[in-house]
Design an enzyme around this catalytic site. Structure first.
Site, PDB file in Angstrom:
ATOM      1  N   GLU A  36       0.866  -1.180   0.000  1.00 49.43           N
ATOM      2  CA  GLU A  36       0.000   0.000   0.000  1.00 49.43           C
ATOM      3  C   GLU A  36       0.901   1.228   0.000  1.00 49.43           C
ATOM      4  O   GLU A  36       1.898   1.278   0.739  1.00 49.43           O
ATOM      5  CB  GLU A  36      -0.921   0.042   1.234  1.00 49.43           C
ATOM      6  CG  GLU A  36      -1.732   1.340   1.247  1.00 49.43           C
ATOM      7  CD  GLU A  36      -2.793   1.430   2.333  1.00 49.43           C
ATOM      8  OE1 GLU A  36      -2.927   0.490   3.139  1.00 49.43           O
ATOM      9  OE2 GLU A  36      -3.472   2.473   2.364  1.00 49.43           O
ATOM     10  N   ASN A  91      -4.308   5.309  -2.028  1.00 57.04           N
ATOM     11  CA  ASN A  91      -5.433   5.927  -1.322  1.00 57.04           C
ATOM     12  C   ASN A  91      -5.956   7.120  -2.102  1.00 57.04           C
ATOM     13  O   ASN A  91      -5.178   7.959  -2.550  1.00 57.04           O
ATOM     14  CB  ASN A  91      -4.988   6.386   0.065  1.00 57.04           C
ATOM     15  CG  ASN A  91      -4.685   5.207   0.947  1.00 57.04           C
ATOM     16  OD1 ASN A  91      -5.586   4.569   1.466  1.00 57.04           O
ATOM     17  ND2 ASN A  91      -3.400   4.890   1.091  1.00 57.04           N
ATOM     18  N   GLU A 123      -8.059   2.499  -3.106  1.00 57.19           N
ATOM     19  CA  GLU A 123      -8.716   2.404  -1.801  1.00 57.19           C
ATOM     20  C   GLU A 123      -9.512   3.676  -1.523  1.00 57.19           C
ATOM     21  O   GLU A 123      -8.973   4.776  -1.616  1.00 57.19           O
ATOM     22  CB  GLU A 123      -7.667   2.213  -0.690  1.00 57.19           C
ATOM     23  CG  GLU A 123      -6.888   0.926  -0.846  1.00 57.19           C
ATOM     24  CD  GLU A 123      -6.045   0.587   0.380  1.00 57.19           C
ATOM     25  OE1 GLU A 123      -6.046   1.378   1.357  1.00 57.19           O
ATOM     26  OE2 GLU A 123      -5.387  -0.463   0.353  1.00 57.19           O
ATOM     27  N   ASP A 153     -11.999   1.049   2.326  1.00 54.70           N
ATOM     28  CA  ASP A 153     -10.980   1.188   3.369  1.00 54.70           C
ATOM     29  C   ASP A 153     -11.629   1.447   4.735  1.00 54.70           C
ATOM     30  O   ASP A 153     -12.765   1.925   4.800  1.00 54.70           O
ATOM     31  CB  ASP A 153     -10.087   2.382   2.978  1.00 54.70           C
ATOM     32  CG  ASP A 153      -8.694   2.285   3.571  1.00 54.70           C
ATOM     33  OD1 ASP A 153      -8.448   1.392   4.405  1.00 54.70           O
ATOM     34  OD2 ASP A 153      -7.848   3.116   3.191  1.00 54.70           O
ATOM     35  N   GLU A 210      -6.317  -4.734   8.605  1.00 56.58           N
ATOM     36  CA  GLU A 210      -5.298  -3.698   8.776  1.00 56.58           C
ATOM     37  C   GLU A 210      -4.759  -3.707  10.202  1.00 56.58           C
ATOM     38  O   GLU A 210      -5.448  -4.140  11.129  1.00 56.58           O
ATOM     39  CB  GLU A 210      -5.919  -2.322   8.534  1.00 56.58           C
ATOM     40  CG  GLU A 210      -6.544  -2.160   7.173  1.00 56.58           C
ATOM     41  CD  GLU A 210      -6.964  -0.720   6.945  1.00 56.58           C
ATOM     42  OE1 GLU A 210      -7.803  -0.212   7.711  1.00 56.58           O
ATOM     43  OE2 GLU A 210      -6.431  -0.106   6.018  1.00 56.58           O
TER      44      GLU A 210
HETATM   45  P1  C2E Z   1      -4.962   4.086   5.880  1.00 57.47           P
HETATM   46  O1  C2E Z   1      -5.227   4.081   4.410  1.00 57.47           O
HETATM   47  O2  C2E Z   1      -5.896   3.344   6.728  1.00 57.47           O
HETATM   48  O3  C2E Z   1      -3.490   3.575   6.044  1.00 57.47           O
HETATM   49  C1  C2E Z   1      -3.064   2.744   7.086  1.00 57.47           C
HETATM   50  C2  C2E Z   1      -2.521   3.553   8.188  1.00 57.47           C
HETATM   51  O4  C2E Z   1      -2.256   2.699   9.289  1.00 57.47           O
HETATM   52  C3  C2E Z   1      -1.173   4.177   7.833  1.00 57.47           C
HETATM   53  O5  C2E Z   1      -1.073   5.398   8.553  1.00 57.47           O
HETATM   54  C4  C2E Z   1      -0.187   3.179   8.388  1.00 57.47           C
HETATM   55  O6  C2E Z   1       1.066   3.738   8.681  1.00 57.47           O
HETATM   56  C5  C2E Z   1      -0.896   2.765   9.639  1.00 57.47           C
HETATM   57  N1  C2E Z   1      -0.499   1.428  10.059  1.00 57.47           N
HETATM   58  C6  C2E Z   1      -0.221   0.385   9.261  1.00 57.47           C
HETATM   59  N2  C2E Z   1       0.041  -0.721  10.002  1.00 57.47           N
HETATM   60  C7  C2E Z   1      -0.085  -0.380  11.291  1.00 57.47           C
HETATM   61  C8  C2E Z   1       0.027  -1.085  12.518  1.00 57.47           C
HETATM   62  O7  C2E Z   1       0.316  -2.270  12.558  1.00 57.47           O
HETATM   63  N3  C2E Z   1      -0.216  -0.397  13.650  1.00 57.47           N
HETATM   64  C9  C2E Z   1      -0.519   0.926  13.645  1.00 57.47           C
HETATM   65  N4  C2E Z   1      -0.744   1.529  14.801  1.00 57.47           N
HETATM   66  N5  C2E Z   1      -0.654   1.630  12.490  1.00 57.47           N
HETATM   67  C10 C2E Z   1      -0.440   0.979  11.329  1.00 57.47           C
HETATM   68  P2  C2E Z   1      -0.522   6.706   7.877  1.00 57.47           P
HETATM   69  O8  C2E Z   1       0.576   6.401   6.952  1.00 57.47           O
HETATM   70  O9  C2E Z   1      -0.302   7.687   8.970  1.00 57.47           O
HETATM   71  O10 C2E Z   1      -1.752   7.167   7.006  1.00 57.47           O
HETATM   72  C11 C2E Z   1      -2.923   7.570   7.616  1.00 57.47           C
HETATM   73  C12 C2E Z   1      -4.027   7.751   6.635  1.00 57.47           C
HETATM   74  O11 C2E Z   1      -3.757   8.831   5.734  1.00 57.47           O
HETATM   75  C13 C2E Z   1      -4.207   6.553   5.728  1.00 57.47           C
HETATM   76  O12 C2E Z   1      -4.927   5.596   6.428  1.00 57.47           O
HETATM   77  C14 C2E Z   1      -4.955   7.160   4.579  1.00 57.47           C
HETATM   78  O13 C2E Z   1      -6.310   7.266   4.870  1.00 57.47           O
HETATM   79  C15 C2E Z   1      -4.368   8.562   4.525  1.00 57.47           C
HETATM   80  N6  C2E Z   1      -3.397   8.613   3.433  1.00 57.47           N
HETATM   81  C16 C2E Z   1      -2.132   8.176   3.382  1.00 57.47           C
HETATM   82  N7  C2E Z   1      -1.568   8.434   2.194  1.00 57.47           N
HETATM   83  C17 C2E Z   1      -2.526   9.034   1.451  1.00 57.47           C
HETATM   84  C18 C2E Z   1      -2.569   9.554   0.096  1.00 57.47           C
HETATM   85  O14 C2E Z   1      -1.610   9.481  -0.697  1.00 57.47           O
HETATM   86  N8  C2E Z   1      -3.752  10.110  -0.317  1.00 57.47           N
HETATM   87  C19 C2E Z   1      -4.832  10.178   0.500  1.00 57.47           C
HETATM   88  N9  C2E Z   1      -5.954  10.736   0.021  1.00 57.47           N
HETATM   89  N10 C2E Z   1      -4.824   9.716   1.759  1.00 57.47           N
HETATM   90  C20 C2E Z   1      -3.685   9.150   2.226  1.00 57.47           C
HETATM   91 CA    CA Z   2      -5.688   2.740   2.867  1.00 57.23          CA
HETATM   92 CA    CA Z   3      -7.367   1.850   6.403  1.00 61.88          CA
END
Ligand code: C2E
Ligand code: CA
Ligand code: CA
Length: 554
Positions: A36, A91, A123, A153, A210
């Site tokens: 991802e 995403n 997603e 998602d 997730e």
């Molecule tokens: P998401 O799509 O639900 O992505 C998964 C989030 O959970 C990611 O946070 C990831 O770092 C975190 N994560 C993954 N595995 C674990 C785990 O085992 N434990 C914990 N505590 N966390 C875990 P991140 O990278 O901070 O991203 C947060 C949200 O920001 C994403 O949630 C997504 O909704 C959004 N996002 C990230 N990149 C993009 C992007 O390029 N465009 C858009 N529109 N949204 C984005």
């Molecule tokens: Ca996602």
């Molecule tokens: Ca998610």
């Protein structure tokens, strides 16, 4: 210092937003299934900034399109050599699902790097489905047409309803981290995960959990038959440079980690209860949990509607007590599920439930529900009512049969044509009358046997009828075996399979040759009479009248 719009603009201008890649694995084998893409802002002053700090600003200020572009471009460039069948998930913000230009932007970025679109998953969260749905459906269909997969998602949070799973043609459902996190301690979280997995499978979706951080969570997910997992256990989001080593690493196998029983904190919170109920009631599917004695523990409203028995009258009663007549037919499946077999999509017919509708047919899945020690403690039942589909199939079949019979036995010449006019089927009298042979029935080939003068008007009339789906009524001449031309009249009507959707055209051909010739003769004589009248009035004597045209000797 809080981040503001100017910071996000600057970050984009300086090209500081980069992709991180988090591995997604197949839970059964531990093998890598893809990555991802998660956005990261590499700020020279703040260090690595996570998306919750800047995505919403980008969404609110209309910068999310540029941000996505920046992340995607770099992501595709980094993984253009990702070996098949490994996939990439990106995403997309809810608001972007309303931009008609989104699909072409994604396609251009992928094509530029040579990444195949059929290995790309988009997603989106459920909030994309709120408000006016058709524009979102249009974008979703365009993405699907390009070959992309669609994932829902953070499923299970917020306004979650399983009905949302059917709003768009989703391929994957990603179960939110909050449930996975509490799964080992809160029984309701486990139930929610089990329900989402069971339902995902019933609807033919791939299920992805997730936030998998521990072996224990992984083994519960595995026992629930969840397809994929993503989380720190398998790898944190990492920069592009780590991809090569992650791809090369052997798949980890998930050990049967010693599992912990509920630790006392497993008090079912009202909140999760409400959520579970909300998920259940929104489902387009009847759901029930049975214990190992085949007693109903929970059933949802839809199931009660299907059985015609109130929810309360199920609870605590055995399947045999609730549906005694049906029980012998389903008992074998229930026993198989109790032995640990997942019995998926069996067709179950029930007679006489609804007097007006007769037999109802359901597609039912019986999935064993296991506890932490992997022993079967009950069965999760999911039921989809497919009676309308069955009835429609039967009706269509009956119509087709009737029609075939009618065509073959009808003394009159008749024909059918498909919705776009390219295939014509005619019965024997029509072949005899029209001379339309096998080679004339495909792709408007029948036009070839029509008199050259009549071809264009006939074509125009057919095209108009096809376009406006209105009745067809045309007259034309066809070649007869003795080399003459014969006038035919063809009338037809579109038949609608569903409102607005026409299935086929049906029509008849009449031999109107005699009538037409009489009519022509009549018109001719009328013209002649009129002319003679006119001539007499004007005291003018023609010598000959040929088909209404005066040939004067003068
Ligand atoms: P998401 O799509 O639900 O992505 C998964 C989030 O959970 C990611 O946070 C990831 O770092 C975190 N994560 C993954 N595995 C674990 C785990 O085992 N434990 C914990 N505590 N966390 C875990 P991140 O990278 O901070 O991203 C947060 C949200 O920001 C994403 O949630 C997504 O909704 C959004 N996002 C990230 N990149 C993009 C992007 O390029 N465009 C858009 N529109 N949204 C984005
Ligand atoms: Ca996602
Ligand atoms: Ca998610």
């Amino acid at each position: 210092m809080p981040i503001d719009t100017a910071d996000v603009i600057r970050a984009l201008e300086r090209d500081e937003v980069v992709p991180a890649f988090q591995p997604v694995v197949e839970l059964r084998t531990g093998r890598l299934s893809g990555f991802e893409v998660l956005a990261r802002w590499q700020s020279p002053t703040r260090g690595l900034v996570l998306p919750p700090n800047f995505i919403s600003i980008a969404e609110e200020t209309g910068l999310i399109g540029s941000l996505t572009h920046q992340v995607l471009r770099k992501a595709f460039r980094c993984i253009s050599t990702l070996p098949a069948p490994l996939s990439l998930a990106i995403n997309i913000s809810p608001i972007q699902m309303r931009y008609a230009s989104l699909p072409s932007q994604i396609r251009d970025a992928a094509e530029e790097a040579g990444f195949p679109l059929n290995r790309l998953t988009i997603e989106i969260t459920e909030s994309a489905l709120f408000g006016d749905l058709p524009p979102v459906q249009k974008v979703a269909m365009a993405l699907k047409d390009m070959g992309c997969r669609l994932a829902i998602d953070d499923f299970g949070t917020g306004y979650s309803s399983l009905a949302h799973l059917q709003a768009l043609p989703f391929d994957d459902v990603k179960i939110d981290r909050s449930f996975v996190e509490n799964m080992t301690t809160v029984r309701d979280s486990r139930k929610i995960v089990a329900a989402i997995v069971a339902l995902g499978h019933t609807l033919g979706l791939t299920t992805v959990a997730e936030g998998v951080e521990t072996e224990q969570q992984a083994s519960i997910l595995q026992s629930l038959d969840c397809d994929r997992g993503q989380g720190w256990l398998y790898g944190r989001p990492a920069p592009a440079e780590s991809i090569v080593s992650l791809v090369a690493a052997p798949g980890r196998t998930i050990s049967d980690a010693s599992s912990k029983q509920d630790d006392g904190r497993a008090v079912s919170s009202l909140d999760t209860h409400g959520q579970l109920q909300a998920i259940y009631d929104g489902a387009p599917v009847g759901l029930a949990f049975l214990d190992s004695n085949l007693r109903h523990v929970t059933v949802n409203r839809q199931l009660a509607e299907m059985t015609g028995i109130p929810v309360a009258d199920h609870n605590g009663k055995t399947v045999k007590e609730v549906v005694p007549k049906l029980y012998p037919a389903i008992e074998p499946y229930l026993l198989r599920a109790l032995k640990g077999e997942a019995v998926i999509n069996v067709e179950v017919a029930r007679v006489g439930l609804d007097n007006d509708e007769g037999t109802r047919t359901s597609l039912v899945s019986y999935l064993p529900a296991r506890d932490e020690t992997n022993s079967v403690i009950g069965i999760s039942v999911a039921i989809v009512d497919i009676s309308p589909r069955k009835r429609a199939e039967k009706a269509l079949h009956a119509i087709a049969e009737d029609h075939r019979f009618m065509l073959e036995t009808h003394p009159h010449a008749s024909w059918t044509m498909d919705a776009n006019g390219s295939n014509l089927v005619v019965n024997p009298p029509a072949v005899h009358m029209s001379g339309f042979g096998d080679d004339w029935t495909r792709n408007l080939g029948w036009l070839g046997s029509i008199h050259p003068v009549d071809q264009q008007p006939t074509m125009n009339a057919v095209r108009l009828a096809l376009r406006t789906k209105s009745s067809l009524d045309i007259q034309y001449r066809v070649h007869t075996v003795d080399g003459d031309w014969r006038w035919l009249r063809s009338r037809g009507e579109p038949r609608f399979a569903a409102p607005g959707k026409n299935q086929n055209w049906f029509g008849f051909i009449e031999d109107v040759d005699k009538h037409k010739r009489l009519e022509d003769a009549l018109i001719e004589s009328q013209i002649e009479t009129q002319f003679l009248l006119h001539a007499a009035q004007n005291n003018f004597q023609p010598h000959k009248v040929v088909k209404g045209i005066v040939v004067s000797d003068a």
